[in-house]
Design a protein around this motif. Structure first.
Motif, PDB file in Angstrom:
ATOM      1  N   GLU A  71       0.828  -1.208   0.000  1.00 33.46           N
ATOM      2  CA  GLU A  71       0.000   0.000   0.000  1.00 33.46           C
ATOM      3  C   GLU A  71       0.854   1.246   0.000  1.00 33.46           C
ATOM      4  OE1 GLU A  71      -3.655   2.026   2.597  1.00 33.46           O
ATOM      5  OE2 GLU A  71      -2.898   0.014   3.084  1.00 33.46           O
ATOM      6  N   ARG A  72       1.887   1.248   0.826  1.00 29.48           N
ATOM      7  CA  ARG A  72       2.772   2.425   0.860  1.00 29.48           C
ATOM      8  C   ARG A  72       3.501   2.591  -0.474  1.00 29.48           C
ATOM      9  NH1 ARG A  72       6.906   2.747   3.524  1.00 29.48           N
ATOM     10  NH2 ARG A  72       7.369   0.518   3.865  1.00 29.48           N
ATOM     11  N   THR A  73       3.891   1.445  -1.031  1.00 31.23           N
ATOM     12  CA  THR A  73       4.643   1.499  -2.295  1.00 31.23           C
ATOM     13  C   THR A  73       3.773   2.052  -3.428  1.00 31.23           C
ATOM     14  OG1 THR A  73       5.950  -0.395  -1.557  1.00 31.23           O
ATOM     15  CG2 THR A  73       6.020   0.143  -3.909  1.00 31.23           C
ATOM     16  N   VAL A  74       2.511   1.634  -3.482  1.00 34.67           N
ATOM     17  CA  VAL A  74       1.586   2.152  -4.498  1.00 34.67           C
ATOM     18  C   VAL A  74       1.416   3.660  -4.347  1.00 34.67           C
ATOM     19  CG1 VAL A  74      -0.808   2.124  -5.278  1.00 34.67           C
ATOM     20  CG2 VAL A  74       0.388  -0.037  -4.822  1.00 34.67           C
ATOM     21  N   GLU A  75       1.335   4.127  -3.072  1.00 36.13           N
ATOM     22  CA  GLU A  75       1.208   5.568  -2.846  1.00 36.13           C
ATOM     23  C   GLU A  75       2.449   6.312  -3.361  1.00 36.13           C
ATOM     24  OE1 GLU A  75       0.537   5.966   1.291  1.00 36.13           O
ATOM     25  OE2 GLU A  75      -1.530   5.213   1.239  1.00 36.13           O
ATOM     26  N   ALA A  76       3.638   5.733  -3.075  1.00 36.63           N
ATOM     27  CA  ALA A  76       4.871   6.379  -3.559  1.00 36.63           C
ATOM     28  C   ALA A  76       4.919   6.402  -5.091  1.00 36.63           C
ATOM     29  CB  ALA A  76       6.080   5.640  -2.993  1.00 36.63           C
ATOM     30  N   MET A  77       4.452   5.319  -5.745  1.00 32.08           N
ATOM     31  CA  MET A  77       4.434   5.277  -7.211  1.00 32.08           C
ATOM     32  C   MET A  77       3.486   6.344  -7.766  1.00 32.08           C
ATOM     33  SD  MET A  77       5.866   3.775  -9.690  1.00 32.08           S
ATOM     34  CE  MET A  77       5.683   3.520 -11.456  1.00 32.08           C
ATOM     35  N   GLY A  78       2.382   6.583  -7.062  1.00 34.69           N
ATOM     36  CA  GLY A  78       1.455   7.631  -7.482  1.00 34.69           C
ATOM     37  C   GLY A  78       2.100   8.996  -7.471  1.00 34.69           C
ATOM     38  N   GLY A  84       6.339  13.885  -9.159  1.00 33.57           N
ATOM     39  CA  GLY A  84       7.121  14.149  -7.965  1.00 33.57           C
ATOM     40  C   GLY A  84       8.301  13.204  -7.818  1.00 33.57           C
ATOM     41  N   GLU A  85       9.188  13.497  -6.868  1.00 31.03           N
ATOM     42  CA  GLU A  85      10.332  12.647  -6.557  1.00 31.03           C
ATOM     43  C   GLU A  85      10.082  11.928  -5.239  1.00 31.03           C
ATOM     44  OE1 GLU A  85      13.862  14.945  -6.482  1.00 31.03           O
ATOM     45  OE2 GLU A  85      13.954  15.201  -8.667  1.00 31.03           O
ATOM     46  N   VAL A  86      10.658  10.749  -5.122  1.00 26.70           N
ATOM     47  CA  VAL A  86      10.576   9.975  -3.867  1.00 26.70           C
ATOM     48  C   VAL A  86      11.990   9.615  -3.460  1.00 26.70           C
ATOM     49  CG1 VAL A  86       9.753   7.893  -2.750  1.00 26.70           C
ATOM     50  CG2 VAL A  86       8.289   9.075  -4.413  1.00 26.70           C
ATOM     51  N   MET A  87      12.406  10.146  -2.322  1.00 29.08           N
ATOM     52  CA  MET A  87      13.768   9.914  -1.857  1.00 29.08           C
ATOM     53  C   MET A  87      13.750   9.140  -0.527  1.00 29.08           C
ATOM     54  SD  MET A  87      15.670  11.140  -4.124  1.00 29.08           S
ATOM     55  CE  MET A  87      15.522  12.197  -5.566  1.00 29.08           C
ATOM     56  N   ASP A  88      14.696   8.202  -0.396  1.00 28.16           N
ATOM     57  CA  ASP A  88      14.898   7.424   0.848  1.00 28.16           C
ATOM     58  C   ASP A  88      13.615   6.717   1.283  1.00 28.16           C
ATOM     59  OD1 ASP A  88      17.556   8.288   0.985  1.00 28.16           O
ATOM     60  OD2 ASP A  88      16.939  10.150   1.969  1.00 28.16           O
ATOM     61  N   PHE A  89      12.907   6.171   0.326  1.00 31.25           N
ATOM     62  CA  PHE A  89      11.703   5.388   0.617  1.00 31.25           C
ATOM     63  C   PHE A  89      12.126   3.935   0.839  1.00 31.25           C
ATOM     64  CE2 PHE A  89       8.374   2.547  -0.983  1.00 31.25           C
ATOM     65  CZ  PHE A  89       7.341   2.879  -0.120  1.00 31.25           C
ATOM     66  N   GLU A  90      11.690   3.359   1.945  1.00 34.12           N
ATOM     67  CA  GLU A  90      12.110   2.010   2.308  1.00 34.12           C
ATOM     68  C   GLU A  90      10.920   1.062   2.264  1.00 34.12           C
ATOM     69  OE1 GLU A  90      13.947   2.231   6.119  1.00 34.12           O
ATOM     70  OE2 GLU A  90      15.747   3.253   5.387  1.00 34.12           O
ATOM     71  N   SER A 107      14.077   7.786  -6.235  1.00 34.27           N
ATOM     72  CA  SER A 107      13.394   7.651  -7.547  1.00 34.27           C
ATOM     73  C   SER A 107      13.029   9.027  -8.121  1.00 34.27           C
ATOM     74  CB  SER A 107      12.114   6.810  -7.381  1.00 34.27           C
ATOM     75  OG  SER A 107      12.401   5.561  -6.758  1.00 34.27           O
ATOM     76  N   ARG A 108      13.089   9.094  -9.482  1.00 33.87           N
ATOM     77  CA  ARG A 108      12.715  10.342 -10.190  1.00 33.87           C
ATOM     78  C   ARG A 108      12.025   9.931 -11.499  1.00 33.87           C
ATOM     79  NH1 ARG A 108      17.499  14.325 -10.998  1.00 33.87           N
ATOM     80  NH2 ARG A 108      17.137  14.552  -8.768  1.00 33.87           N
TER      81      ARG A 108
END
Length: 650
Positions: A71-78, A84-90, A107-108
């Protein structure tokens, strides 16, 4: 491991050959993901998950993510799809072999191409370490909060409380918020600020230094509590703190003070006791002795302490062997309390008879010592010796009196026998030569001689009741009473009437003397019958507590109330010799027999309506020396009856 095809790698950079070489060598996972969620390409590091390139590209990447993190990963992909950029997502990925790895992503997106460039670093080792650290922190925090002792972390610069557990503020009556605003000086009830600063200075001067001491804290309510404190300097990062543990020992100190006070009082009591008291350890050494013991034995209290008890109290040559010493018996033979008479020896060698009680001092480890209390029984011993001397003298006196009575009665009877003999000769051979007056004088003389003989016999019997009594044993009074009644059947037949004997309670006594007593009671009833009236004698018995009561009632001539004590006195007669024969010793002898058995004899009567003789005896007589009279029961008036009966003494 083969590198991805160059066509895919060209997506990373316009400088395809150089970029491909870098991507191939890095340990981080480098990948391109389409906005639709599929891997477009990956570097060789991605294959460390255990999947082939074809397997990775054939399924949405979200399938490889741990279910709890999807669920968190899908939100980050959105976020990325929206530019947007996603940095230091674990998040966690599942390897093909089932192992879980943690990856940290940077990710960018490339909006024009519809892809996301991502680099994932394996941080599994760090996450494990972080989790272990978190677990350790949690365990420490749990122990910290659950500790029954107060735990503080003190800032030495301000003496304030940086951290503290629940016990620290609750023991002192504060809320957590209020306690956080206090300093050491606010809770310490003994030390001055100068002393506190001095201790802090000692601790901060050397890291790891420890200080243990006892002090007192003041609670929010003003109550003073005794505490045991341990303080140690502790460096956390660049700063030094004081790690402090304090334990409330108020109850211990109060118990110790109460014990000291109790011991003080016991020592004061022991010191003022009239009885001697001393205490030994397990090796018989005296650890305490009171003033009375020292004075009784002639030593000073200091001379007793540390000395062997047997040596101090049984030092005389006539003292008992060590095995007989009560202290030794308790310590080495595991005897319980010992009571009895002993002989201690004074410092000057003179004996001191004592009565003592020795008791072990028992602890969990066993017998730790012995306490002995004793008192001087010299007066009692002397009284017992005097009593024994008196009893010996009494026995000698009784023996002498018995011998005297026998000799005296023999000497008195001798002239009486001659008077009777010569009187008989006069009556047989010279009666014809005597006138009526002479014959009257002769008859009176012989009657007086016979009365004198009976009087001497009765006195002899009376004097020997105690000295020649037989040992007591269980007897059946009913059988004895019937045996006594058999002697009066002819007399009863002559006057008319009879004797009715009820069942009598058993008792203990001298059967010969009891038979003698019963015969005399029946003789009294038969002798004093009313002329022309059939004589009726009733014998009954009952138990009253520890006594047996036997009553002999008749319907004879009776007697007045004023004579109920007089008839038991020697030689007391209520009637003339010509009316009723006798010398007045019968009931006196009966009373003496009753007294020897620890009982009494009472009489109740009414003129013309008979008499009632009441014999009261203990079920078990008091133990008395053979030959000495037993003490009589306290005389109690028997209950009145509607028609009291009685007779006169012989």
């Amino acid at each position: 491991m083969a590198a991805p095809d160059s066509g895919n790698l060209s997506l990373f950079s316009p400088f395809a050959p150089e970029t491909a070489r870098i991507v191939e060598l890095t340990r981080d996972i480098v990948c391109i993901v389409s906005f639709e969620g599929y891997f477009v390409t990956v570097n060789p590091a991605a294959l460390s998950l255990g999947y082939s390139l074809a397997e990775l590209k054939s399924r949405p990447f979200i399938d490889f993510v741990h279910p709890d993190d999807r669920e968190r990963t899908v939100e980050a992909m959105g976020v990325l799809v929206r530019g947007g950029e996603v940095m230091d997502f674990e998040n966690r990925y599942r390897c093909k072999n089932g192992r879980i790895v943690w990856l940290s992503w940077r990710s960018r997106p490339d909006m024009a191409k519809g892809v996301v460039y991502a680099i994932g670093r394996d941080v599994t080792g760090r996450k494990v370490e972080d989790q272990a650290l978190a677990d350790a922190e949690r365990r420490y925090r749990t122990l910290f909060e659950l500790s029954p002792d107060g735990v503080l972390l003190i800032d030495p610069r301000t003496a304030g409380f940086v951290e503290f557990n629940r016990a620290a503020h609750e023991q002192l009556g504060y809320t957590r918020e209020a306690f956080a605003r206090l300093t050491v000086a606010d809770v310490d009830a003994v030390e001055t600020p100068e002393i506190t600063r001095g201790k802090i200075g000692m601790l901060v001067g050397e890291e790891g230094r420890r200080l243990d001491f006892e002090t007192r804290h003041r609670t929010r309510q003003g109550e003073i509590r005794h505490v045991l404190v341990t303080v140690q300097s502790l460096r956390l990062g660049a700063r030094l703190f004081l790690y402090t543990i304090f334990r409330d020992i108020t109850n211990i100190r109060q118990a110790e003070e109460a014990l000291v006070e109790r011991e003080r009082r016991l020592r004061e009591i022991a010191a003022t006791m009239g009885e001697g008291l001393f205490v030994t350890d397990r090796r018989r050494r005296i650890s305490f002795v009171n003033k009375a013991a020292a004075e009784l034995l002639g030593w000073s209290e200091a001379e007793f302490l540390g000395q062997d008890a047997h040596h101090m109290f049984h030092h005389h040559a006539n003292g008992p062997e060590l095995e007989a010493c009560p202290v030794h018996r308790i310590l080495h033979q595991s005897e319980g309390s010992i009571r009895g008479d002993e002989v201690f020896w004074r410092k000057d060698g003179s004996p001191l008879p004592v009565n003592l009680i020795a008791s072990p001092i028992v602890r969990q480890s066993g017998i730790e010592g012995v306490v002995v209390a004793f008192h001087d029984i010299t007066a009692r011993v002397r009284a017992e010796e005097a009593l024994h001397r008196t009893l010996d003298e009494l026995r000698r006196s009784n023996d002498e009196l018995d011998q005297f009575s026998f000799v005296a009665s023999h000497d008195l009877k001798e002239p009486l026998r001659k008077i009777v003999t010569f009187g008989d000769l006069l009556r047989e051979e010279f009666t014809a030569g005597l006138n009526q007056e002479g014959r009257f004088y002769l008859e009176r003389m012989q009657r007086a001689a016979h009365r004198m003989q009976r009087l001497i016999d009765d006195l002899l019997v009376y004097s020997q009741l105690s000295t020649r009594g037989r040992p007591f044993r269980p007897v059946e009074p009913t059988a004895l009473m019937k045996e006594a009644a058999a002697a009066w059947q002819d007399s009863l037949a002559a006057v008319g009437g009879g004797i009715r004997i009820a069942e009598l309670p058993p008792l203990t006594g001298d059967p010969y003397q009891l038979l003698q007593l019963f015969r005399q009671l029946l003789d009294n009833a038969v002798k004093f019958h009313r002329p022309g009236v059939p004589l009726e004698i009733e014998v009954a018995g009952r138990v009253e507590g520890d006594r047996v009561v036997i009553e002999v009632a008749d319907n004879g001539i009776g007697f007045g109330e004023k004579y109920q004590e007089k008839i038991f006195l020697p030689f007391q007669r209520l009637h003339g010799q010509d009316d009723y024969p006798g010398v007045g010793m019968g009931l006196t002898i009966c009373q003496r027999i009753a007294q020897r058995h620890g009982g009494l004899l009472a009489a109740r009567g009414e003129p013309g309506r008979g008499a009632r003789l009441i014999l009261t005896l203990p079920v078990v007589p008091l133990a008395v020396p053979f030959g000495a009279p037993a003490p009589a029961l306290v005389q109690q008036s028997p209950p009145p009856t509607p028609a009291p009966q009685g007779d006169a003494s012989k």
